[in-house]
Design a protein around this motif. Structure first.
Motif, PDB file in Angstrom:
ATOM      1  N   GLU A 260     -32.394   1.121   2.538  1.00  0.00           N
ATOM      2  CA  GLU A 260     -31.521   0.675   3.619  1.00  0.00           C
ATOM      3  C   GLU A 260     -30.112   1.207   3.365  1.00  0.00           C
ATOM      4  N   GLY A 261     -29.314   1.272   4.420  1.00  0.00           N
ATOM      5  CA  GLY A 261     -27.927   1.675   4.278  1.00  0.00           C
ATOM      6  C   GLY A 261     -27.771   3.014   3.577  1.00  0.00           C
ATOM      7  N   ASN A 262     -26.878   3.059   2.598  1.00  0.00           N
ATOM      8  CA  ASN A 262     -26.571   4.297   1.882  1.00  0.00           C
ATOM      9  C   ASN A 262     -27.735   4.805   1.035  1.00  0.00           C
ATOM     10  N   SER A 263     -28.716   3.938   0.760  1.00  0.00           N
ATOM     11  CA  SER A 263     -29.827   4.377  -0.086  1.00  0.00           C
ATOM     12  C   SER A 263     -30.752   5.361   0.631  1.00  0.00           C
ATOM     13  N   PHE A 264     -30.672   5.435   1.983  1.00  0.00           N
ATOM     14  CA  PHE A 264     -31.412   6.494   2.675  1.00  0.00           C
ATOM     15  C   PHE A 264     -30.971   7.861   2.158  1.00  0.00           C
ATOM     16  N   ASP A 265     -29.704   7.962   1.801  1.00  0.00           N
ATOM     17  CA  ASP A 265     -29.154   9.211   1.248  1.00  0.00           C
ATOM     18  C   ASP A 265     -29.410   9.310  -0.245  1.00  0.00           C
ATOM     19  N   SER A 266     -29.007   8.300  -0.996  1.00  0.00           N
ATOM     20  CA  SER A 266     -29.051   8.385  -2.451  1.00  0.00           C
ATOM     21  C   SER A 266     -30.475   8.424  -3.002  1.00  0.00           C
ATOM     22  N   LEU A 267     -31.426   7.784  -2.312  1.00  0.00           N
ATOM     23  CA  LEU A 267     -32.799   7.732  -2.807  1.00  0.00           C
ATOM     24  C   LEU A 267     -33.703   8.803  -2.197  1.00  0.00           C
ATOM     25  N   PHE A 268     -33.138   9.694  -1.403  1.00  0.00           N
ATOM     26  CA  PHE A 268     -33.980  10.702  -0.748  1.00  0.00           C
ATOM     27  C   PHE A 268     -34.814  11.522  -1.738  1.00  0.00           C
ATOM     28  N   PRO A 269     -34.278  11.919  -2.913  1.00  0.00           N
ATOM     29  CA  PRO A 269     -35.110  12.660  -3.869  1.00  0.00           C
ATOM     30  C   PRO A 269     -36.316  11.861  -4.351  1.00  0.00           C
ATOM     31  N   VAL A 270     -36.248  10.537  -4.240  1.00  0.00           N
ATOM     32  CA  VAL A 270     -37.354   9.690  -4.677  1.00  0.00           C
ATOM     33  C   VAL A 270     -38.424   9.577  -3.595  1.00  0.00           C
TER      34      VAL A 270
ATOM     35  N   ALA B  17     -33.693   0.665  10.204  1.00  0.00           N
ATOM     36  CA  ALA B  17     -32.660   0.046   9.378  1.00  0.00           C
ATOM     37  C   ALA B  17     -33.143  -0.165   7.954  1.00  0.00           C
ATOM     38  N   ARG B  18     -34.431  -0.442   7.810  1.00  0.00           N
ATOM     39  CA  ARG B  18     -35.002  -0.717   6.480  1.00  0.00           C
ATOM     40  C   ARG B  18     -36.407  -0.134   6.408  1.00  0.00           C
ATOM     41  N   VAL B  19     -36.687   0.586   5.331  1.00  0.00           N
ATOM     42  CA  VAL B  19     -38.018   1.135   5.072  1.00  0.00           C
ATOM     43  C   VAL B  19     -38.461   0.656   3.701  1.00  0.00           C
ATOM     44  N   TYR B  20     -39.686   0.150   3.631  1.00  0.00           N
ATOM     45  CA  TYR B  20     -40.225  -0.330   2.356  1.00  0.00           C
ATOM     46  C   TYR B  20     -41.379   0.576   1.935  1.00  0.00           C
TER      47      TYR B  20
END
Length: 219
Positions: A148-158, A204-207
């Protein structure tokens, strides 16, 4: 009443595998679903097999396209679903005609969707090599992720590998209704990736679950 999950299967010359796909939906532990199965101009007995299933279970909806073509999902299937569904509550998933969902897929995905207030839930997949009759790989994370939020960007490599395909996910219909589905009309290759990418962008949120509920068959 439980929300309805609309499952879509599109088949072309799939007489050898379509039973496997449909049977995997019939075996789901979550029973409130409708499975739309489209024969896309097959030249074999695919249409007859789909009709056989539809006559036995009213939850299986048989549709037919005389000529094999792309984008039936956009100009025919989604309009049909949106007309009868509760768009704010109901869900959607895609299954290829040669693959299968494990019996727990719908129930576990729907539970995690609600528990995490997510718009999409993605599950792990086994990759099964048919000539070896063995699982040769997996798409699976070591731990679950709520994006969610900024983690869509920061966690993209994951999580990037989960944005490449339509299948293996449960989507809220209101997310899909907001998408610009016309973008994929003239895409010859990669339309499923474009679909998944926009669905993620609209969410908004992906699990992402760290458990396997889908089997992808490699021929």
């Amino acid at each position: 009443m439980d929300v309805c999950v609309y499952v879509y299967i599109q088949a072309y010359n799939a007489e050898k595998t379509i039973r496997r796909a449909i049977d995997s939906i019939l075996e789901q532990t979550y029973s409130n679903w409708k499975c739309i199965v489209c024969d896309n101009g097959s030249l074999d007995s695919t249409a007859d097999i789909i009709r056989e299933y539809a006559e036995k279970d009213s939850r299986i909806i048989d549709i037919y396209e005389e000529n094999n073509r792309r984008n039936i999902i956009y100009d025919r299937v989604f309009p049909m679903i949106f007309l009868q569904a509760n768009i704010s509550e109901d869900l959607f998933c895609w299954l290829d005609s040669d693959d299968e969902y494990y019996p727990s897929f719908l129930e576990q995905s729907q539970m995690e969707l609600d528990r995490n207030s997510a718009d999409i839930v993605a599950v792990g997949s086994d990759f099964y090599q048919e000539n070896k009759r063995a699982i040769v790989g997996q798409r699976l994370l070591k731990k679950p992720y709520l994006i969610e939020g900024n983690s869509f960007d920061s966690l993209f490599p994951v999580y990037h590998q989960f944005v490449r395909t339509i299948w293996g996910k449960l989507y809220r219909l209101n997310v899909l209704a907001a998408m610009d589905r016309g973008k994929s009309v003239n895409i010859r290759y990669g339309g499923d990736t474009l679909f998944a990418q926009e669905a993620f962008l609209r969410s908004a949120r992906v699990y992402i679950m760290n458990s396997v509920h889908h089997r992808y068959y490699m021929s």
